[in-house]
Scaffold this motif. Structure first.
Motif, PDB file in Angstrom:
ATOM      1  N   ASP A  66      -5.282   6.234  -9.278  1.00  0.00           N
ATOM      2  CA  ASP A  66      -6.296   5.318  -9.804  1.00  0.00           C
ATOM      3  C   ASP A  66      -5.609   4.188 -10.580  1.00  0.00           C
ATOM      4  O   ASP A  66      -4.610   4.422 -11.262  1.00  0.00           O
ATOM      5  CB  ASP A  66      -7.271   6.072 -10.712  1.00  0.00           C
ATOM      6  CG  ASP A  66      -8.578   5.307 -10.877  1.00  0.00           C
ATOM      7  OD1 ASP A  66      -8.842   4.390 -10.071  1.00  0.00           O
ATOM      8  OD2 ASP A  66      -9.334   5.633 -11.804  1.00  0.00           O
ATOM      9  N   GLY A  67      -6.140   2.995 -10.433  1.00  0.00           N
ATOM     10  CA  GLY A  67      -5.592   1.858 -11.167  1.00  0.00           C
ATOM     11  C   GLY A  67      -4.531   1.088 -10.412  1.00  0.00           C
ATOM     12  O   GLY A  67      -4.161  -0.014 -10.820  1.00  0.00           O
ATOM     13  N   GLN A  68      -4.047   1.656  -9.313  1.00  0.00           N
ATOM     14  CA  GLN A  68      -3.008   0.946  -8.571  1.00  0.00           C
ATOM     15  C   GLN A  68      -3.580  -0.247  -7.794  1.00  0.00           C
ATOM     16  O   GLN A  68      -4.769  -0.284  -7.463  1.00  0.00           O
ATOM     17  CB  GLN A  68      -2.326   1.892  -7.566  1.00  0.00           C
ATOM     18  CG  GLN A  68      -1.342   2.841  -8.223  1.00  0.00           C
ATOM     19  CD  GLN A  68      -0.695   3.771  -7.215  1.00  0.00           C
ATOM     20  OE1 GLN A  68      -1.314   4.220  -6.257  1.00  0.00           O
ATOM     21  NE2 GLN A  68       0.575   4.066  -7.446  1.00  0.00           N
ATOM     22  N   VAL A  69      -2.696  -1.184  -7.490  1.00  0.00           N
ATOM     23  CA  VAL A  69      -3.012  -2.295  -6.600  1.00  0.00           C
ATOM     24  C   VAL A  69      -2.292  -2.013  -5.282  1.00  0.00           C
ATOM     25  O   VAL A  69      -1.070  -1.872  -5.258  1.00  0.00           O
ATOM     26  CB  VAL A  69      -2.554  -3.637  -7.187  1.00  0.00           C
ATOM     27  CG1 VAL A  69      -2.837  -4.782  -6.225  1.00  0.00           C
ATOM     28  CG2 VAL A  69      -3.245  -3.893  -8.530  1.00  0.00           C
ATOM     29  N   VAL A  70      -3.079  -1.876  -4.218  1.00  0.00           N
ATOM     30  CA  VAL A  70      -2.545  -1.414  -2.934  1.00  0.00           C
ATOM     31  C   VAL A  70      -2.765  -2.478  -1.861  1.00  0.00           C
ATOM     32  O   VAL A  70      -3.892  -2.947  -1.672  1.00  0.00           O
ATOM     33  CB  VAL A  70      -3.250  -0.108  -2.505  1.00  0.00           C
ATOM     34  CG1 VAL A  70      -2.749   0.356  -1.141  1.00  0.00           C
ATOM     35  CG2 VAL A  70      -3.022   0.973  -3.537  1.00  0.00           C
ATOM     36  N   PHE A  71      -1.713  -2.827  -1.169  1.00  0.00           N
ATOM     37  CA  PHE A  71      -1.802  -3.799  -0.067  1.00  0.00           C
ATOM     38  C   PHE A  71      -1.891  -2.987   1.225  1.00  0.00           C
ATOM     39  O   PHE A  71      -0.926  -2.325   1.595  1.00  0.00           O
ATOM     40  CB  PHE A  71      -0.546  -4.669  -0.062  1.00  0.00           C
ATOM     41  CG  PHE A  71      -0.749  -6.033   0.522  1.00  0.00           C
ATOM     42  CD1 PHE A  71      -0.762  -7.151  -0.291  1.00  0.00           C
ATOM     43  CD2 PHE A  71      -0.909  -6.207   1.888  1.00  0.00           C
ATOM     44  CE1 PHE A  71      -0.939  -8.427   0.241  1.00  0.00           C
ATOM     45  CE2 PHE A  71      -1.086  -7.472   2.431  1.00  0.00           C
ATOM     46  CZ  PHE A  71      -1.092  -8.589   1.604  1.00  0.00           C
ATOM     47  N   ALA A  72      -3.026  -2.997   1.890  1.00  0.00           N
ATOM     48  CA  ALA A  72      -3.253  -2.066   3.000  1.00  0.00           C
ATOM     49  C   ALA A  72      -3.362  -2.764   4.352  1.00  0.00           C
ATOM     50  O   ALA A  72      -3.979  -3.824   4.459  1.00  0.00           O
ATOM     51  CB  ALA A  72      -4.517  -1.248   2.749  1.00  0.00           C
ATOM     52  N   GLY A  73      -2.768  -2.164   5.358  1.00  0.00           N
ATOM     53  CA  GLY A  73      -2.952  -2.588   6.738  1.00  0.00           C
ATOM     54  C   GLY A  73      -4.221  -1.980   7.309  1.00  0.00           C
ATOM     55  O   GLY A  73      -4.867  -1.132   6.677  1.00  0.00           O
ATOM     56  N   VAL A  74      -4.596  -2.405   8.506  1.00  0.00           N
ATOM     57  CA  VAL A  74      -5.821  -1.919   9.124  1.00  0.00           C
ATOM     58  C   VAL A  74      -5.573  -0.519   9.713  1.00  0.00           C
ATOM     59  O   VAL A  74      -4.439  -0.093   9.839  1.00  0.00           O
ATOM     60  CB  VAL A  74      -6.308  -2.909  10.214  1.00  0.00           C
ATOM     61  CG1 VAL A  74      -5.536  -2.737  11.500  1.00  0.00           C
ATOM     62  CG2 VAL A  74      -7.805  -2.765  10.451  1.00  0.00           C
ATOM     63  N   GLY A  75      -6.656   0.204  10.034  1.00  0.00           N
ATOM     64  CA  GLY A  75      -6.518   1.533  10.635  1.00  0.00           C
ATOM     65  C   GLY A  75      -6.379   2.600   9.564  1.00  0.00           C
ATOM     66  O   GLY A  75      -7.100   2.578   8.569  1.00  0.00           O
ATOM     67  N   THR A  76      -5.426   3.518   9.751  1.00  0.00           N
ATOM     68  CA  THR A  76      -5.263   4.627   8.816  1.00  0.00           C
ATOM     69  C   THR A  76      -5.052   4.163   7.369  1.00  0.00           C
ATOM     70  O   THR A  76      -5.674   4.720   6.455  1.00  0.00           O
ATOM     71  CB  THR A  76      -4.098   5.538   9.259  1.00  0.00           C
ATOM     72  OG1 THR A  76      -4.378   6.006  10.573  1.00  0.00           O
ATOM     73  CG2 THR A  76      -3.925   6.708   8.326  1.00  0.00           C
TER      74      THR A  76
END
Lengths: 256, 321
Positions: free
Chosen positions: A23-33
């Motif tokens: 919790d609290g993290q900043v996450v750069f996410a790709g599409v899909g999983t």
């Protein structure tokens, strides 16, 4: 209603990957999983998780059953805090605002380098793959979690082409290449959870998935694996995790 | 491998000085606007993946049988297939090239790159962005920290790793990209070309500033009064723009934020057809949807009323809650 004893490899990936987020993290996410896993984490344990997409989205809450087909579609902006230009959202990585980069992978090697560009000789490729997208930027500039299918042809000693750098040739070679920040943090597969040795920067098994043996992991890997001295066994997906995940992706776009 | 083909700064300034940047009406047809795109030009394409793709302009350029174009876009979807498959482009600069992540690899891209000698020049996504930004800023390069250490960098002699003159750190300099012409699709603009973009803007502002000519296609032409009521929504100023073309559903079968989502049945059928046979499948697709229709409206009719309405319902739903 939700059968906790029956789940697909893709569901395992999404659930185990979601457990790596805090919790609290900043996450750069790709599409899909990655997108699914980050959204799952938001809904289960991390209401303060901020998801960024390379299309330019800051702080998305993707809607169940309306998963975006890429990280550049309007669905990615649902309930977001902000939309930026795509170069500007990528520059947040360079400045250091992002805790975790989260991607899928086609081919990975012992040092966590990812290839999504060429199979075979790049000068005369057997297969031209789609390329980096933001993958190179994300893996160059932050700590990475990669969720991918575990097959021998995907887990190779050295990738044909380093599209997205892990620890390059191990040791200090990543830093010496001009990448002082970030690096591979975790690799999640349907067989195990992997980390990287502090010194050699080689991949090692941290935890086996339930019912998976050391031999099975090694047999499906194209290089010699080390096993952590405190090797554990991962808790299987819970019925609650599966239930939320299946609500997010009812059409099984990414969890078939 | 070529040096980056940087245009000298004085030339860049002279080209801009010679453009008519007055406040004048620029509304024209697709056919007329396509005249700004000549064989062999560097063409920058706005939007990203399946979003705000200037598909109607690409459609017209392909119909007019342009050749040898060098196209750039941050991320390429079926637009890249169509530019290679029609013979309009022989070089595409981008960071990712497939139809979309749902469909795996593009057999069309593979066919043209693996066996036909067409060039897919790969940069990281940020790399493409910094190249347009440098172009828009009027400087020959920008420094960045990604791509270092990777084979993506090793494949690009146009990018120069340096030791920073201030800190001694390794940095990568990427060269400016100033397309001869940019194609950008927006939700609305006025007759002068003041363009308002809703939702994701991608790299379109930098692209518009970098390019030597800009063709805008727009879902709607609105009055200049409308623009002046919300100047904060204007993302591209009129003096960057050389042509304005009103084309409803001008990104179809891709999406336009807040108006329509991608037309997924059409996309699925397209991918199935061209990936089954990247030569004949593509040729048949181009004949049916690109060469035979008499107008963009006929093309939309072929995609079909149901698809358009369904995509519109989903597109507008972003404003429902």
């Amino acid at each position: 209603m939700t059968e906790a004893s029956h789940y697909t490899a893709s569901e395992t990936l999404a659930i185990l990957a979601s457990r790596q987020l805090k919790d609290g993290q900043v996450v750069f996410a790709g599409v899909g999983t990655p997108l699914l896993a980050a959204t799952l984490a938001q809904q289960l344990r991390c209401p303060g998780l901020t998801i960024l997409f390379e299309g330019g989205v800051v702080g998305a809450f993707v809607e169940a059953g309306k998963l975006p087909p890429s990280t550049n579609d309007q669905r990615c902006t649902k309930r977001a805090n902000m939309v930026l230009g795509s170069a500007d959202v990528l520059l947040l990585l360079q400045r250091g605002y992002v805790d975790i980069g989260f991607m899928g992978g086609a081919q990975i090697d012992q040092f966590g380098n990812l290839n999504s560009s060429f199979i075979g000789d790049p000068a005369a490729p057997k297969t031209r793959l789609p390329g980096t997208g933001g993958g190179n930027d994300i893996s160059s500039l932050t700590n990475m979690i990669v969720a991918m299918k575990h097959e021998k042809r995907r887990f190779v000693e050295n990738v044909d082409f380093i599209t997205s750098p892990g620890f390059i040739r191990g040791g200090d070679s990543r830093r010496d290449s001009g990448l002082p920040a970030g690096g591979m943090f975790r690799v999640i597969t349907e067989l195990a959870v992997f980390g990287f040795d502090e010194r050699s920067r080689r991949m090692k098994v941290l935890a086996l998935n339930p019912g998976v043996s050391r031999e099975e992991v090694q047999d499906n890997t194209g290089f010699r694996l080390d096993f952590d001295e405190n090797l554990t066994v991962t808790e299987p997906p819970t019925s609650h995790e599966l239930q939320i995940l299946r609500q997010l992706d009812p059409d099984r776009l990414f969890t078939a | 491998m070529l040096e980056a083909q940087l245009e000298p700064y004085t030339q860049l300034r002279a080209d801009l000085a010679a453009r008519d940047r007055s406040l004048r009406e620029k509304v024209m047809s697709l056919e007329e606007a396509a005249g700004f795109v000549q064989d062999g030009m560097k063409v920058g394409i706005g939007g990203s993946t399946m979003s705000r793709t200037p598909m109607a302009m690409i459609w017209e350029i392909i119909r007019q049988r342009r050749q040898d174009l060098s196209c750039s876009r941050c991320i390429v979807s079926t637009d890249g297939d169509l530019l290679f498959g029609s013979g309009a482009a022989n070089h595409i600069i981008t960071s990712w090239f497939a139809q979309g992540i749902l469909w795996g690899l593009s057999k069309v891209m593979r066919h043209h790159v693996e066996t036909q000698g067409k060039r897919y020049e790969e940069w990281s996504h940020m790399g493409v962005g910094m190249r347009y930004r440098a172009g828009g800023m009027g400087v020959p390069f920008l420094p960045m920290r990604a791509m270092l250490g990777s084979d993506v960098m090793r494949q690009r002699p146009e990018a120069k790793p340096i030791d920073c003159p201030f800190t001694g750190e390794k940095l990568l300099l990427v060269p400016a990209l100033n397309p001869d012409v940019a194609l950008i699709h927006v939700q609305r603009c006025d007759a002068y070309g003041n363009a308002q973009i809703d939702g994701l803007q991608f790299m379109d502002i930098d692209l518009a500033l970098a390019a030597n000519r800009v063709i805008l296609t727009t879902e709607r032409i609105v009055s200049n009064d409308q623009i002046r009521r919300r100047p904060d929504h204007t993302k591209i100023p009129f003096f960057c723009v050389d042509a304005v073309v009103e084309v409803p559903y001008g990104a179809a079968p891709h999406e336009c934020f807040g108006i329509y989502e991608p037309m997924m049945k059409h996309m699925d059928a397209y991918v199935k057809q061209v990936n089954a046979d990247p030569v004949k499948g593509m040729q048949q697709y181009l004949e049916k949807y690109f060469y035979e229709p008499k107008s963009w409206n006929e093309y939309l009719a072929l995609i079909g009323m149901n698809e358009l309405l369904e995509a519109s319902q989903l597109g507008r739903s972003i404003y429902n809650d």
